[in-house]
Design an enzyme around this catalytic site. Structure first.
Site, PDB file in Angstrom:
ATOM      1  N   GLN A 188     -22.499  42.746 -46.944  1.00 35.42           N
ATOM      2  CA  GLN A 188     -23.674  42.525 -47.881  1.00 35.42           C
ATOM      3  C   GLN A 188     -24.276  43.356 -48.454  1.00 35.42           C
ATOM      4  O   GLN A 188     -25.617  43.076 -48.690  1.00 35.42           O
ATOM      5  CB  GLN A 188     -25.084  40.895 -46.939  1.00 35.42           C
ATOM      6  N   LYS A 210     -27.981  34.630 -37.843  1.00 36.48           N
ATOM      7  CA  LYS A 210     -28.604  36.107 -37.318  1.00 36.48           C
ATOM      8  C   LYS A 210     -30.436  35.939 -36.735  1.00 36.48           C
ATOM      9  O   LYS A 210     -30.360  36.978 -35.781  1.00 36.48           O
ATOM     10  CB  LYS A 210     -28.581  36.652 -38.355  1.00 36.48           C
ATOM     11  N   THR A 211     -31.337  35.273 -37.696  1.00 37.42           N
ATOM     12  CA  THR A 211     -32.488  35.578 -37.421  1.00 37.42           C
ATOM     13  C   THR A 211     -32.565  34.649 -36.202  1.00 37.42           C
ATOM     14  O   THR A 211     -33.284  35.127 -34.827  1.00 37.42           O
ATOM     15  CB  THR A 211     -33.374  35.312 -38.749  1.00 37.42           C
ATOM     16  N   ARG A 250     -24.570  32.270 -51.257  1.00 39.49           N
ATOM     17  CA  ARG A 250     -25.809  31.803 -51.383  1.00 39.49           C
ATOM     18  C   ARG A 250     -25.527  30.286 -51.575  1.00 39.49           C
ATOM     19  O   ARG A 250     -26.578  29.248 -51.768  1.00 39.49           O
ATOM     20  CB  ARG A 250     -26.561  31.883 -52.400  1.00 39.49           C
ATOM     21  N   ASP A 272     -33.010  44.659 -37.624  1.00 40.14           N
ATOM     22  CA  ASP A 272     -32.761  44.120 -38.971  1.00 40.14           C
ATOM     23  C   ASP A 272     -31.655  44.671 -39.747  1.00 40.14           C
ATOM     24  O   ASP A 272     -32.229  45.490 -40.302  1.00 40.14           O
ATOM     25  CB  ASP A 272     -33.541  43.434 -39.183  1.00 40.14           C
ATOM     26  N   GLU A 273     -31.242  43.685 -40.746  1.00 41.53           N
ATOM     27  CA  GLU A 273     -30.453  44.396 -42.186  1.00 41.53           C
ATOM     28  C   GLU A 273     -29.971  46.046 -42.105  1.00 41.53           C
ATOM     29  O   GLU A 273     -30.552  46.402 -42.703  1.00 41.53           O
ATOM     30  CB  GLU A 273     -31.142  44.133 -43.248  1.00 41.53           C
TER      31      GLU A 273
END
Length: 736
Positions: free
Chosen positions: A252, A37-38, A593, A221-222
């Site tokens: 998330q 995503k970044t 993770r 973002d987020e």
């Protein structure tokens, strides 16, 4: 077009490109774990500048941490170096602070206002409570701060706020007085930064139009971590251009306890009509087996958009699960596996051990220390460095050595007993602090200092008759230390209480291994435990961290320990479907993770407050398909599968309790009897008062309750197992 942007765009997958190139109108990007995503976000910014000729000053991109903002800026700089510093790429709070510094006159603040941190804000709240003459036990600064923060996150003024508390009028007065004090100090707290910015823009149409003319392209973002105030702010700013792109993943969303609401991302399409949706489902981090395992777990959440993450990486090794006899054996098994991995050329720095609660680290830290394996506790203090642990240890140290003035200074007003620093200075004017206590107590036998001194003397006497565990337990109980934690740190009470519990369990475990353990021997072991803290920072270390702190990170090897019912999912989520779903999202975050290997572990019993408590294997383990999980135990993991069926209820909710335990308990006729003002009892949260109800059938009937110990909770009635209390004493009603 800039060659670097073109090259980077060429390396994106089809859906990432779709997200980058959809410029006009609202856009929701559902970015699965590890889906790049970044990279997509930063490429989109560069694309706007280079391909669509958007002025950099017209772009506003916000995220949640300075670190994330800095990393994004560096990536943008590598793509469009001439434009990076002209783009507003920042955090919510930094952006609002800059606006308020420039235009604070619109809300009656000087441009040199101070920003109070959490400690400053709590001190101010304490002053307000004292000035109003309120009982700090009923109106603890921590609880008041939490309620005021909740009001500001909901964009409510003191007059508009309806706190879920019987003393709501008094709380509104506290809120109003607190705001007056902030103005007197020319200060704002963190919540004010967003609250005041929104208020300023709503009140001044010209200023809003000025900002809307400047900023025409918005990136958030987020987005799943935004609260109501943040959502309203970005919605207001983007309402003119409607060119808003938000990126997030409802799977998330794990920060509801910080005010974040999953509704923002779930309802984006209805909030921003005509929104285009792109789902990034290609994962670049994990093996397919890890993704399938995590996907199978999160699929049990009712509110989750159905998606299947896929990867071009290898299928990978099966997920490994093992169950041990107790938590000490679990820690040993994990560390032995770490040693084995290390021998197979997997460095310690590539390994992370994740757990639900900070207190679970104690066994792991002890075994790592014993086996001389360096580690670092990411995002928090190591076990013996935590405040509540150091407080209890200070009592033990002063019993073992009354000349220890450092420990004595730590506990002389902990818990608070009205002995300030000036008094402490006078006590040690003519000798040691202990001598000063002794002399003052002899001369002033009815003083608070004399009471404290006599309590320490009683502990000293007790140390000669009981073991270390019972001595420590007596200290915790006699000082009302847990009550002190609840009053001073209500937001983190459960975690801190868990650390005190873990310290007691640690002592009990050591006594089981060494029945003759003395106080001095125990304290010596604790002191030696810190030896590894001095290790060279360049040494490779195993990462220990909570699941919440693991978000945004990745490791080749991940261990998730404590996979047990009541531990993970946490016991507090047992009767709350919404909280259970957040626990499941937390499991999903933890599993994703892992890049190459994922280990899950559980203990059949775990020591709680010095007593062994049995635990069943977590439902999250059982939700993983058996073909992709390998058990290292003789008995199969799936011998007793978890039932996901809802309990059966008739038209009545039957309430029962023993008369000696609770008076005034009656049968609840129908769910409609649960109206505001009714007092109830919950086996986990205790006594509370109903503040609101909603729903037309038992399956969707919800009741909002203010519990005096934990604050507001909204429960589904069919899961809540509430007990109605029709007759409380006047004192009980006031306390509730």
């Amino acid at each position: 077009m800039n060659a670097q942007v073109n090259s980077f765009l060429h390396n994106l997958n089809q859906r990432q490109c779709e997200a980058v190139e959809h410029v006009d109108g609202p856009l929701l990007v559902i970015a699965g774990a590890g889906s790049g995503k970044t990279r997509m976000l930063t490429t989109r910014i560069a694309y706007l500048v280079e391909k669509r000729a958007i002025e950099p000053e017209a772009i506003l991109a916000v995220t949640f941490t300075n670190k994330a903002a800095g990393e994004m800026r560096e990536r943008v700089r590598s793509l469009v170096p001439h434009a990076a510093d002209r783009i507003t790429l920042t955090t919510f709070h930094s952006f609002c602070s800059s606006l308020l510094r420039r235009w604070s006159k619109y809300i009656g603040f000087p441009d040199g206002f101070t920003i109070f941190d959490d400690e400053d804000s709590e001190r101010l709240m304490k002053a307000v409570i004292n000035e109003m003459g309120l009982d700090s036990k009923k109106f603890s600064p921590g609880l008041m701060q939490n309620l005021v923060s909740q009001a500001k996150n909901d964009l409510l003024t003191p007059d508009e706020f309806q706190p879920p508390h019987p003393a709501k009028e008094k709380i509104r007065q506290v809120y109003a007085k607190y705001q007056e004090k902030l103005v007197e100090n020319a200060a704002m707290d963190f919540d004010d930064l967003i609250f005041n910015t929104y208020k300023m823009l709503v009140q001044d149409a010209d200023l809003l139009q000025k900002l809307q003319s400047r900023y025409r392209y918005f990136l958030v973002d987020e987005y799943q971590d935004t609260n109501f105030a943040q959502y309203k702010l970005v919605a207001l700013l983007s309402s003119a251009s409607r060119n808003i792109c938000v990126v997030g993943d409802e799977d998330q969303a794990i920060y509801s306890w910080r005010g974040a609401t999953i509704r923002n991302i779930m309802e984006f399409e209805s909030d921003f009509k005509g929104a285009h949706i792109v789902c990034l489902d290609q994962n670049y981090r994990s093996t397919q087996i890890i993704l399938d395992g995590a996907g199978a777990v999160i699929a049990n959440n009712s509110g989750s958009r159905k998606k299947r993450l896929w990867t071009e990486n290898s299928a990978g090794d099966p997920i490994v699960f093992f169950q041990t006899f107790d938590d000490r054996e679990e820690a040993n098994r994990i560390v032995d596996e770490i040693i084995s991995l290390n021998e197979r050329n997997i460095s310690r720095s590539e390994i992370a051990v994740l757990f639900r609660m900070n207190s679970q680290s104690r066994s792991l830290e002890q075994v790592l220390t014993q086996k001389k394996i360096p580690y670092e506790f990411t995002g928090g203090f190591k076990f013996y460095q935590r405040k509540e642990v150091k407080d209890i240890l200070a009592y033990l140290r002063i019993i073992a050595n009354n000349k220890d003035s450092v420990s004595l200074k730590r506990i002389i007003n902990t818990p608070r007993r009205g002995i300030g620093e000036v008094t402490v200075g006078r006590l040690q004017e003519n000798g040691s602090l202990w001598q000063g206590l002794e002399i003052f107590s002899r001369e002033n036998p009815s003083s608070k200092i004399a009471d404290f001194y006599e309590m320490l003397k009683s502990f000293d006497d007790l140390a000669g008759t009981v073991d270390v565990f019972n001595l420590t337990k007596a200290i915790v109980e006699r000082t009302d230390y847990l009550c002190y934690l609840n009053e001073s740190e209500p937001d983190t009470f459960e975690e801190r209480k868990g650390n005190v519990d873990s310290l007691l369990s640690d002592i009990k475990s050591q006594q089981e291994d060494n029945p003759g353990l003395t106080l001095k021997e125990f304290l010596e072991r604790v002191a030696l435990h810190s030896e590894m803290d001095e290790m060279d920072e360049k040494t490779e270390k195993v990462h220990l961290l909570t699941l919440h702190n693991a978000k945004g990170l990745e490791f080749p090897v991940v261990f998730m320990s404590g996979m047990e019912e009541g531990v993970f999912p946490h016991i507090s989520s047992r009767d709350l479907p919404e909280e259970l779903e957040e626990e499941r999202r937390l499991a999903y975050v933890g599993m994703t993770r892992a890049m190459k290997r994922l280990y899950l572990s559980a203990a059949k019993r775990r020591m709680v407050f010095g007593n062994w408590t049995p635990h069943a294997v977590s439902r999250f383990v059982r939700e993983i398909p058996p073909q992709i999980i390998k058990s290292r135990e003789p008995s199969p993991v799936y011998s007793t599968p978890v039932s996901h069926s809802k309990p059966s209820f008739g038209s009545k909710l039957i309430i029962s309790d023993s008369p000696e335990n609770r008076k005034g308990v009656s049968e609840l006729g129908t769910m409609l009897n649960l109206k505001p003002g009714i007092s109830v009892f919950h086996q986990v949260f205790g006594d509370g008062k109903v503040t609101a109800t909603e729903g037309e059938s038992l399956s969707d009937f919800r009741v909002t309750i203010f519990f005096r110990n934990v604050g507001k909770k909204t429960l589904l009635l069919q899961y809540a197992n509430l007990r109605v209390i029709n007759t409380l004493t006047k004192q009980e009603v006031n306390e509730c």
